[in-house]
Motif scaffolding. Structure first.
Motif, mmCIF file in Angstrom:
data_model
loop_
_atom_site.group_PDB
_atom_site.id
_atom_site.type_symbol
_atom_site.label_atom_id
_atom_site.label_comp_id
_atom_site.label_asym_id
_atom_site.label_seq_id
_atom_site.Cartn_x
_atom_site.Cartn_y
_atom_site.Cartn_z
ATOM 1 N N SER A 184 0.841 -1.188 0.000
ATOM 2 C CA SER A 184 0.000 0.000 0.000
ATOM 3 C C SER A 184 0.876 1.238 0.000
ATOM 4 O O SER A 184 2.098 1.166 0.169
ATOM 5 C CB SER A 184 -0.909 -0.003 1.242
ATOM 6 O OG SER A 184 -1.698 1.158 1.318
ATOM 7 N N ARG B 20 -5.507 1.478 1.046
ATOM 8 C CA ARG B 20 -5.762 1.024 -0.318
ATOM 9 C C ARG B 20 -4.609 0.103 -0.707
ATOM 10 O O ARG B 20 -3.476 0.549 -0.847
ATOM 11 C CB ARG B 20 -5.895 2.224 -1.253
ATOM 12 C CG ARG B 20 -7.077 3.113 -0.858
ATOM 13 C CD ARG B 20 -6.962 4.524 -1.383
ATOM 14 N NE ARG B 20 -8.087 5.336 -0.945
ATOM 15 C CZ ARG B 20 -8.103 6.071 0.177
ATOM 16 N NH1 ARG B 20 -7.034 6.095 0.970
ATOM 17 N NH2 ARG B 20 -9.175 6.771 0.501
ATOM 18 N N TRP B 21 -4.939 -1.169 -0.885
ATOM 19 C CA TRP B 21 -3.921 -2.216 -0.998
ATOM 20 C C TRP B 21 -3.912 -2.841 -2.382
ATOM 21 O O TRP B 21 -4.968 -3.004 -3.008
ATOM 22 C CB TRP B 21 -4.185 -3.306 0.036
ATOM 23 C CG TRP B 21 -4.050 -2.831 1.448
ATOM 24 C CD1 TRP B 21 -5.044 -2.316 2.242
ATOM 25 C CD2 TRP B 21 -2.859 -2.808 2.239
ATOM 26 N NE1 TRP B 21 -4.542 -1.992 3.472
ATOM 27 C CE2 TRP B 21 -3.198 -2.280 3.504
ATOM 28 C CE3 TRP B 21 -1.538 -3.193 1.996
ATOM 29 C CZ2 TRP B 21 -2.263 -2.125 4.529
ATOM 30 C CZ3 TRP B 21 -0.610 -3.042 3.013
ATOM 31 C CH2 TRP B 21 -0.973 -2.511 4.259
#
Length: 571
Positions: free
Chosen positions: A165, A170-171
């Motif tokens: 991330s 938000r990966w």
């Protein structure tokens, strides 16, 4: 997170999946045979015809295969559903996978990730997940590893999943990072695998060193031993080597010997914490090494902590970090977190508690100043943190072994990442500052505070309200289709109301005596997280199913609510 590809599947005995590839794509495929006299196979074809194949003769468990497609363009992956079962297929470009992640082209219905577009909690792209592992910032980016089984939503042979991330929220999903021994992957018999651990940057060169527990249930005399491996590319771990093949002698320990957490001590030496159990209670074991690379030379120092409360058996997932200053300063407090396996608070019925103790660590001993529960909701389990610059950032498994068993499907998530810091004699664990970036649009600024019911357009919501005086009573009713859910403050403290209608009494998820004035509550599909007074009181609870909370109604005495705001959230 990466979107799953939308393949074209032709329904017949031969199933074909079409995908468009750049050049030099690497495929990871898990497949098995359905017949003992014919191997299972997946073929690769393009406009010139078939150019490759992967196969397996194993009938019991899906076998892992790698295939490199050097040319780009439209590629078809085909297999005969009569002879072949396929669990997972994804591809990636090794040179830029840290930037772009993997592209999933196939999962089974029973290992697929839930389709929750607005959800903002981390979930794996397929399969089962539990403990976070190796959480840290490496080569400039936060990396999250986790306990993982690809082929279903039930716990089984443990691997390490992996994601990267830029903001902890938000990966991008990455290839499976760490595999158990080949012997353990031949059948799905739950004998063990690559259990939990931690990760440090390589002292020499780029990359990381991983520490983990290898479990083999029927191995004698040690079911659990400690291994290390390195990865220079941050994509897959290399060959693992044993660094601790035996428990320390003469300590009266059970076979529990796991979850190595490695951190630099105040004396500059690498320290390793391990969870175990003895006749005296749950135990945290301390090791150290003079090796600056931490690759070898680990010696036993002693029992760092013994826990006798709550009928604890083994301690799990210990973690130790400097809290309010540099590690080498004598005045610096340290925070020690750990899970209490099989623990039960008789007064509330809550199980598997997680503790956070604050005190001083001189490299050999830990002297406790005060302690508190990390989370009164108990569904922030296996919490792991690291020092990101001068800020502690941690994350936990948003679940609890009191609810999860290897016999049921149990899709789960990770908690919101949290900071840890010391303020006015208390340990605070608020959500990371970047959580405000999830606010998509305001749903309400007046109606909740006025005592009106507020409807939600999605299941991803944040509520923030302040009281005019600390500890004023209120009840936040949350309309959920299958559970009686809410957040309450009364003369007993702050608590989460959670009744699932199963007949048995629900545990009382309470922070006794808490008198909050500021509440920040995060709702998502399958969870509620309560942060009161900037993280002084924190409660996390998993909610069965992915049904959304539909509305909120805040009941309080006249003039109790100073203001309230509700946001719809989106990743």
């Amino acid at each position: 997170m990466n979107d799953t590809a939308s393949p074209v599947e032709i329904e017949s005995a031969i199933r074909t999946i079409q995908t468009d590839l750049p050049v030099n794509a690497t495929f990871h495929v898990w497949l098995k045979a359905k017949k003992d006299d014919e191997p299972g196979s997946v073929s690769f074809s393009n406009h010139n015809g078939k150019f490759g194949e992967v196969s397996s003769t194993n009938l019991d468990e899906y076998n892992f295969r790698i295939y490199q497609v050097f040319g780009g363009g439209r590629v078809e992956l085909s297999y005969d559903t009569v002879t072949t079962a396929v669990s997972v297929m994804y591809w990636f470009i090794a040179s830029d996978v840290l930037e772009t992640g993997i592209t999933v082209v196939h999962t089974k219905p029973d290992n697929a990730a839930p389709d929750l577009p607005e959800s903002y909690h981390f979930r794996p792209p397929f399969g089962w997940m539990n403990d976070p592992n190796g959480f840290g910032r490496f080569e400039g980016r936060p990396h999250l590893f986790y306990q993982h089984y690809s082929h279903g939503l039930r716990w089984n042979t443990m691997h390490w999943g992996h994601a990267v991330s830029s903001d902890y929220l938000r990966w991008r999903h990455l290839p499976i990072f760490l595999f158990p021994s080949e012997d353990l992957t031949t059948r799905p018999d739950k004998r063990g695998g690559a259990y939990s651990g931690s990760t440090i940057p390589l002292v020499e060169g780029t990359g990381i060193r991983v520490f983990f527990t290898e479990q083999v249930q029927d191995r004698v005399p040690e079911q659990q031993i400690q291994l290390t491996a390195t990865s220079s590319d941050l994509i897959m771990a290399g060959q693992a080597e044993v660094i601790l093949g035996n428990r320390p002698d003469g300590q009266g320990l059970t076979t529990d010997f796991r979850d190595p957490y490695v951190v630099r001590g105040p004396d500059g030496l690498w320290k390793m914490l391990l969870g175990s159990q003895s006749d005296g209670g749950g135990v945290i074991l301390l090791y150290e090494t003079q090796d600056p690379t931490a690759a070898s030379g680990w010696t036993y120092v002693g029992k760092l902590w013994v826990e006798t409360r709550y009928k604890t058996t083994a301690i799990e997932c210990p973690c130790l970090l400097p809290l309010d200053g540099p590690a080498n300063a004598r005045s610096t407090r340290w925070v020690l977190t750990y899970g209490l396996m099989h623990s039960e608070d008789a007064a509330t019925g809550r199980k598997n508690l997680t503790m956070a103790d604050v005190g001083w660590f001189d490299g050999k001993t830990f002297v406790k100043e005060f302690g508190q529960e990390l989370d009164f909701g108990t569904d922030n389990y296996a919490f792991q943190a690291f020092l990101d610059g001068d800020t502690i950032v941690g994350i936990g498994w948003l679940a609890n072994w009191a609810d999860a068993t290897p016999e049921i499907d149990f899709p789960t998530a990770m908690t919101l990442p949290r900071r840890m810091h010391f303020s006015h004699g208390a340990l605070l664990t608020p959500p990371i500052g970047a959580a405000e970036s999830l606010r998509h649009r305001i749903l309400d600024r007046t109606r909740l505070a006025a005592g009106e019911r507020v409807e939600f357009s999605t299941g991803a919501v944040e509520l923030l309200f302040e009281l005019t005086k600390p500890g004023l009573p209120f009840e936040l009713e949350l309309d959920h289709p299958s559970a009686k859910l809410g957040v309450v403050c009364d003369d007993t403290g702050l608590w989460i109301r959670h009744e699932d209608g199963r007949g048995s009494p629900s545990p009382r998820y309470i922070s006794e005596g808490a008198r909050p004035f500021r509440l920040r509550i995060f709702l998502d599909y399958g969870s509620i997280e309560v942060f009161a007074d900037h993280g002084r009181y924190v409660g996390t609870k998993r909610i069965e199913s992915f049904e959304p909370v539909r509305a909120a109604h805040l009941k309080s005495i006249d003039g109790a609510v100073a203001h309230a705001t509700i946001w719809a959230l989106k990743q």
